[in-house]
Design a protein around this motif. Structure first.
Motif: not given
Length: 155
Positions: A6-12
């Protein structure tokens, strides 16, 4: 390694909002932008798989430096012996001086010598023992040691 999707997808997504606006200002078409995003998305998925299936092992191998990280890493504990290596060539033979000899001919001769012959040379030349002391340590008589020394000199 840890991977919070979730965190990495938001950054992406945040990164791609910026990049999309930047690419539009630069004059790229929507098709080109979509191709760039598609490539980055595939790279994101590869990174996710890599980080899920791999565990970070710190470069430190000492409990006092890493604290609880070592005990919390089952792979580190399991593979500790396999990940560690020591060069015991010189320790095992205690004849490291053979490697330091510059004359290739002499070095080859010494490398072909038996362990006992190297031990005799080491005790005589570096430890400063007498022939009598060497004979006693090797548990052979003095004439036998003299013959071994003659053999060493020939070779």
């Amino acid at each position: 390694m840890k991977f919070n999707y979730q965190t990495e997808k938001m950054k992406f997504d945040a990164r791609w909002e910026r990049l999309t606006a930047e690419y539009r200002r630069a004059g790229m078409t929507e098709k080109q932008i979509a191709a760039m995003r598609s490539y980055d998305w595939e790279e994101f998925k590869r990174e996710k798989i890599f980080r899920i299936h791999n565990q970070f092992l710190s470069e430190y191998g000492f409990d006092d430096v890493m604290g609880d990280e070592v005990s919390n890493s089952p792979l580190y504990c399991y593979f500790m012996e396999r990940l560690s290596d020591t060069d015991d060539y010189f320790c095992e033979r205690s004849m490291g001086w053979v490697e330091l000899i510059e004359s290739e001919e002499l070095q080859l001769g010494l490398k072909s010598a038996t362990k006992e012959e190297l031990e005799i040379i080491n005790m005589y030349a570096f430890e400063g023992r007498t022939q009598k002391e060497i004979a006693e340590k090797l548990r052979i008589n003095l004439p036998a040691l003299t013959n071994k020394i003659k053999t060493i000199r020939k070779n």
